[in-house]
Enzyme design. Sequence first.
Site, PDB file in Angstrom:
ATOM      1  N   HIS A 183       9.231 -30.688  36.738  1.00  0.00           N
ATOM      2  CA  HIS A 183       9.874 -29.832  37.743  1.00  0.00           C
ATOM      3  C   HIS A 183       9.735 -30.482  39.115  1.00  0.00           C
ATOM      4  O   HIS A 183       9.099 -31.535  39.240  1.00  0.00           O
ATOM      5  CB  HIS A 183       9.226 -28.435  37.763  1.00  0.00           C
ATOM      6  CG  HIS A 183       7.781 -28.442  38.174  1.00  0.00           C
ATOM      7  ND1 HIS A 183       6.747 -28.577  37.263  1.00  0.00           N
ATOM      8  CD2 HIS A 183       7.184 -28.370  39.390  1.00  0.00           C
ATOM      9  CE1 HIS A 183       5.593 -28.570  37.900  1.00  0.00           C
ATOM     10  NE2 HIS A 183       5.810 -28.455  39.199  1.00  0.00           N
ATOM     11  N   GLU A 201       2.882 -34.738  41.286  1.00  0.00           N
ATOM     12  CA  GLU A 201       1.889 -33.891  40.632  1.00  0.00           C
ATOM     13  C   GLU A 201       1.728 -34.347  39.186  1.00  0.00           C
ATOM     14  O   GLU A 201       2.720 -34.662  38.517  1.00  0.00           O
ATOM     15  CB  GLU A 201       2.354 -32.427  40.658  1.00  0.00           C
ATOM     16  CG  GLU A 201       1.414 -31.464  39.949  1.00  0.00           C
ATOM     17  CD  GLU A 201       1.911 -30.011  40.015  1.00  0.00           C
ATOM     18  OE1 GLU A 201       3.139 -29.800  39.927  1.00  0.00           O
ATOM     19  OE2 GLU A 201       1.073 -29.109  40.163  1.00  0.00           O
ATOM     20  N   TYR A 235      -2.463 -33.121  42.881  1.00  0.00           N
ATOM     21  CA  TYR A 235      -1.413 -33.601  43.777  1.00  0.00           C
ATOM     22  C   TYR A 235      -1.885 -34.902  44.400  1.00  0.00           C
ATOM     23  O   TYR A 235      -3.042 -35.001  44.843  1.00  0.00           O
ATOM     24  CB  TYR A 235      -1.159 -32.623  44.925  1.00  0.00           C
ATOM     25  CG  TYR A 235      -0.432 -31.359  44.567  1.00  0.00           C
ATOM     26  CD1 TYR A 235       0.766 -31.380  43.868  1.00  0.00           C
ATOM     27  CD2 TYR A 235      -0.927 -30.126  44.981  1.00  0.00           C
ATOM     28  CE1 TYR A 235       1.438 -30.207  43.574  1.00  0.00           C
ATOM     29  CE2 TYR A 235      -0.260 -28.947  44.697  1.00  0.00           C
ATOM     30  CZ  TYR A 235       0.919 -28.990  43.998  1.00  0.00           C
ATOM     31  OH  TYR A 235       1.591 -27.839  43.718  1.00  0.00           O
ATOM     32  N   HIS A 287       7.042 -32.094  46.034  1.00  0.00           N
ATOM     33  CA  HIS A 287       6.570 -32.980  44.964  1.00  0.00           C
ATOM     34  C   HIS A 287       7.501 -32.949  43.759  1.00  0.00           C
ATOM     35  O   HIS A 287       8.157 -31.952  43.497  1.00  0.00           O
ATOM     36  CB  HIS A 287       5.152 -32.620  44.508  1.00  0.00           C
ATOM     37  CG  HIS A 287       5.023 -31.285  43.837  1.00  0.00           C
ATOM     38  ND1 HIS A 287       4.706 -30.133  44.516  1.00  0.00           N
ATOM     39  CD2 HIS A 287       5.144 -30.915  42.542  1.00  0.00           C
ATOM     40  CE1 HIS A 287       4.640 -29.120  43.655  1.00  0.00           C
ATOM     41  NE2 HIS A 287       4.906 -29.562  42.451  1.00  0.00           N
ATOM     42  N   HIS A 315      -3.832 -23.933  39.571  1.00  0.00           N
ATOM     43  CA  HIS A 315      -3.073 -23.001  40.401  1.00  0.00           C
ATOM     44  C   HIS A 315      -3.251 -21.580  39.862  1.00  0.00           C
ATOM     45  O   HIS A 315      -3.261 -21.379  38.639  1.00  0.00           O
ATOM     46  CB  HIS A 315      -1.575 -23.292  40.315  1.00  0.00           C
ATOM     47  CG  HIS A 315      -1.131 -24.589  40.901  1.00  0.00           C
ATOM     48  ND1 HIS A 315      -1.421 -24.986  42.168  1.00  0.00           N
ATOM     49  CD2 HIS A 315      -0.358 -25.576  40.379  1.00  0.00           C
ATOM     50  CE1 HIS A 315      -0.854 -26.158  42.405  1.00  0.00           C
ATOM     51  NE2 HIS A 315      -0.212 -26.547  41.327  1.00  0.00           N
ATOM     52  N   HIS A 367       8.108 -23.005  35.218  1.00  0.00           N
ATOM     53  CA  HIS A 367       9.082 -23.333  36.261  1.00  0.00           C
ATOM     54  C   HIS A 367       9.802 -24.631  35.914  1.00  0.00           C
ATOM     55  O   HIS A 367       9.226 -25.554  35.348  1.00  0.00           O
ATOM     56  CB  HIS A 367       8.478 -23.401  37.664  1.00  0.00           C
ATOM     57  CG  HIS A 367       7.274 -24.277  37.839  1.00  0.00           C
ATOM     58  ND1 HIS A 367       6.488 -24.702  36.806  1.00  0.00           N
ATOM     59  CD2 HIS A 367       6.726 -24.800  38.947  1.00  0.00           C
ATOM     60  CE1 HIS A 367       5.505 -25.444  37.287  1.00  0.00           C
ATOM     61  NE2 HIS A 367       5.619 -25.528  38.578  1.00  0.00           N
TER      62      HIS A 367
HETATM   63 FE   LIG Z   1       4.352 -28.338  40.773  1.00  0.00          FE
END
Ligand SMILES: [Fe+2]
Length: 309
Positions: free
Chosen positions: A154, A267, A257, A216, A248, A201
Site C-alpha cells: 500500500h 515501510e 519506517y 511512504h 500500529h 488498507h
Molecule cells: Fe503503511
Amino acid sequence: MAMTGVLRPGHAQVRVLDLEEGIKFYRDVMGLVETGRDEHGRVYFKCWDERDHSSYIIREADQAGIDFFGFKVLDEATLDQLEADLQAYGIETRRMPAGDLLETGERVRFTLPSGHEMELYATKTACGNGMSMVNPAPWYDESEKGIAPLRLDHALLYGPNIAEVKKIFTDVLGFFLVERVIGEDGESEAAIWLSCSHKVHDIAFAEYPEPGKLHHCSFLMESWEKVLRAGDIMSMNDVAVDIGPTRHGITRGCTIYAWDPSGNRFETFMGGYQPYPDYEPLTWTFDNFAQGLDYPQRKLHETFLTVVS
Ligand SMILES: [Fe+2]
C-alpha cells in the site's frame, strides 16, 4: 468470483536523486528483483513473490517523491467501465499508451484533489515469482536476499482535500473506509485508510497543505520475525530508520519506517486484520493518535506528521 473491479496496488513510480545509488539500495538492501530498464532511464523492480513484471519503478530527478501510483483492475472491460465512471463523476482522465511502461498495457491516468497522479490498468506481463506453477516450492535461495518483501502492499499519501479523495475511492472505485483519524476540530477526517480487498488498507491518505506528497510506500513481510530481520539489514547498511520496529494501533500492522538514500520513506510491514466491506470503520480520536501510530510507545513521532517527499 468475489473480487472484481480494482484488484490491488500494482505499481508506484518514485523519484530518486542518484539512480545508481537507488538501484543499489532497492536491489541489494531492499532485495527487490530488477526486471527492466527503459529508454527514459527508468529502472523496474518487483518483489520476489509478485507475479507481474514490475511494481516499483525508479527514475532520477532533482527532487524525491512519487510520480504516480497505479492499481491493477480485473480486465480491460473493467478498465473501460471505471474510466467511464470517473468521467461521469466529473474527473478528467487520459490514456497512457500501452508499452509506455515496460510490459504494461494502456493506463487510465487521473489527478486526485490531493494532487496525486493515480492510474488504473488491466494488463501487465506475468513473469512469475521464480517458482514453478506446478508443485511449487514455498521460496527459493535468491528470495531471501536483502530485506526481500513479498509484495508492494500500500502507500500513504499526504495532500489536501482528503474528504473529496475519499468520495472518489468509495463512490467510484469501489473501495471502503476501514479506519480513520478524526481531526482537531472533532469532525473532519485527518487521515483515512481505504481497502479494495480483504486487506486492512490498499491506500491511505492524510490531510496536508502541500499537494502530491509521498509519506511512504509499504512492502509486505511474511512475519514479525522478517520485519525484525529487515531492521537488522537496515542497521547493517546504515539505512536511516524513522520509527520502529513497533505495532500500529491503526490497522494493527507491525512496522518499521525508514528512508531510502534519497529521502523517500518506505515501510516494512506485516499483520493487520482482515476487514470486509460491511465492517463499520474504526475511529481514532485526535487526542489518542499517538497510540494509533505507535501502540506500545504511545508516542506522537514528529517526523510522521511533518517529513514527506
Ligand atoms: Fe503503511
